[in-house]
Design a protein around this motif. Structure first.
Motif, PDB file in Angstrom:
ATOM      1  N   ARG A  34       0.843  -1.205   0.000  1.00 42.78           N
ATOM      2  CA  ARG A  34       0.000   0.000   0.000  1.00 42.78           C
ATOM      3  C   ARG A  34       0.875   1.251   0.000  1.00 42.78           C
ATOM      4  O   ARG A  34       0.611   2.215  -0.723  1.00 42.78           O
ATOM      5  N   LEU A  35       1.928   1.243   0.816  1.00 44.34           N
ATOM      6  CA  LEU A  35       2.843   2.376   0.845  1.00 44.34           C
ATOM      7  C   LEU A  35       3.441   2.620  -0.543  1.00 44.34           C
ATOM      8  O   LEU A  35       3.471   3.761  -1.029  1.00 44.34           O
ATOM      9  N   SER A  36       3.902   1.550  -1.186  1.00 42.74           N
ATOM     10  CA  SER A  36       4.526   1.692  -2.494  1.00 42.74           C
ATOM     11  C   SER A  36       3.541   2.213  -3.527  1.00 42.74           C
ATOM     12  O   SER A  36       3.881   3.077  -4.354  1.00 42.74           O
ATOM     13  N   ASP A  37       2.313   1.706  -3.490  1.00 43.84           N
ATOM     14  CA  ASP A  37       1.297   2.151  -4.446  1.00 43.84           C
ATOM     15  C   ASP A  37       0.973   3.640  -4.257  1.00 43.84           C
ATOM     16  O   ASP A  37       0.840   4.385  -5.240  1.00 43.84           O
ATOM     17  N   ILE A  38       0.827   4.061  -3.007  1.00 47.04           N
ATOM     18  CA  ILE A  38       0.526   5.475  -2.740  1.00 47.04           C
ATOM     19  C   ILE A  38       1.695   6.348  -3.152  1.00 47.04           C
ATOM     20  O   ILE A  38       1.514   7.420  -3.758  1.00 47.04           O
ATOM     21  N   TRP A  39       2.887   5.906  -2.842  1.00 49.75           N
ATOM     22  CA  TRP A  39       4.095   6.660  -3.190  1.00 49.75           C
ATOM     23  C   TRP A  39       4.132   6.933  -4.696  1.00 49.75           C
ATOM     24  O   TRP A  39       4.315   8.062  -5.134  1.00 49.75           O
ATOM     25  N   ARG A  40       3.910   5.892  -5.478  1.00 46.84           N
ATOM     26  CA  ARG A  40       3.945   6.053  -6.929  1.00 46.84           C
ATOM     27  C   ARG A  40       2.800   6.926  -7.436  1.00 46.84           C
ATOM     28  O   ARG A  40       2.988   7.815  -8.276  1.00 46.84           O
ATOM     29  N   ALA A  41       1.605   6.696  -6.917  1.00 50.47           N
ATOM     30  CA  ALA A  41       0.441   7.463  -7.379  1.00 50.47           C
ATOM     31  C   ALA A  41       0.619   8.956  -7.100  1.00 50.47           C
ATOM     32  O   ALA A  41       0.323   9.809  -7.948  1.00 50.47           O
ATOM     33  N   LEU A  62       9.653  15.849  -5.839  1.00 51.96           N
ATOM     34  CA  LEU A  62       8.332  15.241  -5.824  1.00 51.96           C
ATOM     35  C   LEU A  62       8.388  13.824  -5.254  1.00 51.96           C
ATOM     36  O   LEU A  62       7.437  13.375  -4.589  1.00 51.96           O
ATOM     37  N   THR A  63       9.474  13.123  -5.500  1.00 52.62           N
ATOM     38  CA  THR A  63       9.643  11.778  -4.945  1.00 52.62           C
ATOM     39  C   THR A  63       9.715  11.832  -3.425  1.00 52.62           C
ATOM     40  O   THR A  63       9.107  10.999  -2.731  1.00 52.62           O
ATOM     41  N   GLU A  64      10.423  12.797  -2.902  1.00 50.11           N
ATOM     42  CA  GLU A  64      10.491  12.960  -1.450  1.00 50.11           C
ATOM     43  C   GLU A  64       9.125  13.336  -0.877  1.00 50.11           C
ATOM     44  O   GLU A  64       8.678  12.771   0.139  1.00 50.11           O
ATOM     45  N   GLN A  65       8.454  14.291  -1.505  1.00 46.50           N
ATOM     46  CA  GLN A  65       7.154  14.751  -0.999  1.00 46.50           C
ATOM     47  C   GLN A  65       6.110  13.642  -1.047  1.00 46.50           C
ATOM     48  O   GLN A  65       5.292  13.498  -0.126  1.00 46.50           O
ATOM     49  N   SER A  66       6.134  12.855  -2.108  1.00 49.22           N
ATOM     50  CA  SER A  66       5.140  11.794  -2.228  1.00 49.22           C
ATOM     51  C   SER A  66       5.403  10.660  -1.242  1.00 49.22           C
ATOM     52  O   SER A  66       4.461  10.045  -0.735  1.00 49.22           O
ATOM     53  N   LEU A  67       6.669  10.392  -0.931  1.00 49.16           N
ATOM     54  CA  LEU A  67       6.962   9.408   0.116  1.00 49.16           C
ATOM     55  C   LEU A  67       6.482   9.913   1.467  1.00 49.16           C
ATOM     56  O   LEU A  67       5.911   9.142   2.260  1.00 49.16           O
ATOM     57  N   PHE A  69       3.951  11.825   2.060  1.00 51.28           N
ATOM     58  CA  PHE A  69       2.504  11.630   2.100  1.00 51.28           C
ATOM     59  C   PHE A  69       2.169  10.161   2.315  1.00 51.28           C
ATOM     60  O   PHE A  69       1.291   9.820   3.129  1.00 51.28           O
ATOM     61  N   ALA A  70       2.840   9.271   1.582  1.00 55.80           N
ATOM     62  CA  ALA A  70       2.537   7.843   1.693  1.00 55.80           C
ATOM     63  C   ALA A  70       2.799   7.321   3.102  1.00 55.80           C
ATOM     64  O   ALA A  70       2.004   6.542   3.649  1.00 55.80           O
ATOM     65  N   MET A  71       3.914   7.751   3.696  1.00 54.29           N
ATOM     66  CA  MET A  71       4.218   7.297   5.054  1.00 54.29           C
ATOM     67  C   MET A  71       3.184   7.829   6.042  1.00 54.29           C
ATOM     68  O   MET A  71       2.764   7.107   6.961  1.00 54.29           O
ATOM     69  N   ALA A  72       2.746   9.056   5.854  1.00 54.61           N
ATOM     70  CA  ALA A  72       1.708   9.596   6.728  1.00 54.61           C
ATOM     71  C   ALA A  72       0.395   8.844   6.537  1.00 54.61           C
ATOM     72  O   ALA A  72      -0.336   8.590   7.502  1.00 54.61           O
ATOM     73  N   ALA A  73       0.095   8.463   5.301  1.00 53.30           N
ATOM     74  CA  ALA A  73      -1.164   7.773   5.011  1.00 53.30           C
ATOM     75  C   ALA A  73      -1.233   6.407   5.677  1.00 53.30           C
ATOM     76  O   ALA A  73      -2.326   5.955   6.055  1.00 53.30           O
ATOM     77  N   VAL A  74      -0.080   5.740   5.816  1.00 52.42           N
ATOM     78  CA  VAL A  74      -0.085   4.423   6.475  1.00 52.42           C
ATOM     79  C   VAL A  74       0.380   4.532   7.932  1.00 52.42           C
ATOM     80  O   VAL A  74       0.644   3.526   8.584  1.00 52.42           O
TER      81      VAL A  74
END
Length: 219
Positions: A34-41, A62-67, A69-74
């Motif tokens: 799930r983390l990986s999917d959110i990170w990419r999306a 953007l790669t840093e910012q999206s990670l 977000f993904a870490m916060a989401a999970v």
């Protein structure tokens, strides 16, 4: 040689975007996929939104910012793991068929290039890690035009840089939206549909659909 130039998207086409999380899956825990999917999306979403706004930041930012977000989401708060995930993204695994396919196309006399949203440093690291430096003739990053795919200026980097007509270029991407943009620009497009996804953008169809790059050698 079937085409004068073969141009490849990088992330998801040559390099496995989920490899970074997969390497550290035990530390990430049950939400690894799930983390990986959110990170990419989110990485892609941020590229589209920033292009529309005219508020460019390079793909590494953007790669840093999206990670983040993904870490916060999970609900994952681990600065050391964050650092290790980002470090792993610089040396993503290439797909198994990539070295053989690229070397075979190169031996046929074709020119090979990467055209990617990635920053120049990111792409140089990925190419070096996959030992493709002697196979790839050019790496085109969006950085000079400060816009991301599917802006036509991105695809024009190849035609202007190599002084080719668009229909001389065979463009390969695993991203259907990227194929739509490249086809609209005039490239011959090959959708590498690795995960058997349903088709999109029926008015902008690919010229060919393949499950992996291997099919380029017989197409």
């Amino acid at each position: 040689m079937r085409h004068a130039a073969y141009v490849f998207d990088a992330y998801g086409t040559l390099f496995d975007v989920h490899a970074a999380v997969r390497r550290l899956a035990e530390r990430v825990g049950p939400d690894a996929q799930r983390l990986s999917d959110i990170w990419r999306a989110k990485q892609l979403e941020y590229s589209w939104v920033r292009t529309l706004m005219g508020a460019y930041q390079d793909f590494w930012a953007l790669t840093e910012q999206s990670l983040d977000f993904a870490m916060a989401a999970v609900r994952l708060d681990d600065p050391a793991l964050r650092a290790d995930l980002l470090a792993a993204y610089w040396t993503l695994d290439c797909y198994p068929e990539v070295p053989h396919v690229l070397r075979t196309l190169k031996a046929s006399g074709a020119r090979l290039a990467i055209l990617s949203n990635g920053s120049p440093d990111m792409l140089a690291a990925a190419v070096r890690s996959a030992a493709l430096e002697n196979v790839i003739d050019a790496v085109f990053s969006v950085d000079p035009v400060r816009r991301f795919k599917t802006d036509p200026a991105v695809y024009d980097l190849v035609t202007t840089g190599w002084r080719l007509y668009p229909d001389a270029v065979s463009f390969q991407s695993s991203n259907r939206w990227d194929i739509a943009g490249a086809g609209k620009f005039g490239f011959r497009t090959v959708w590498i549909n690795r995960n058997a996804q349903p088709d999109e953008y029926p008015d902008l169809p690919p010229h060919l659909i393949l499950p992996s790059l291997e099919g380029l050698l017989t197409a």
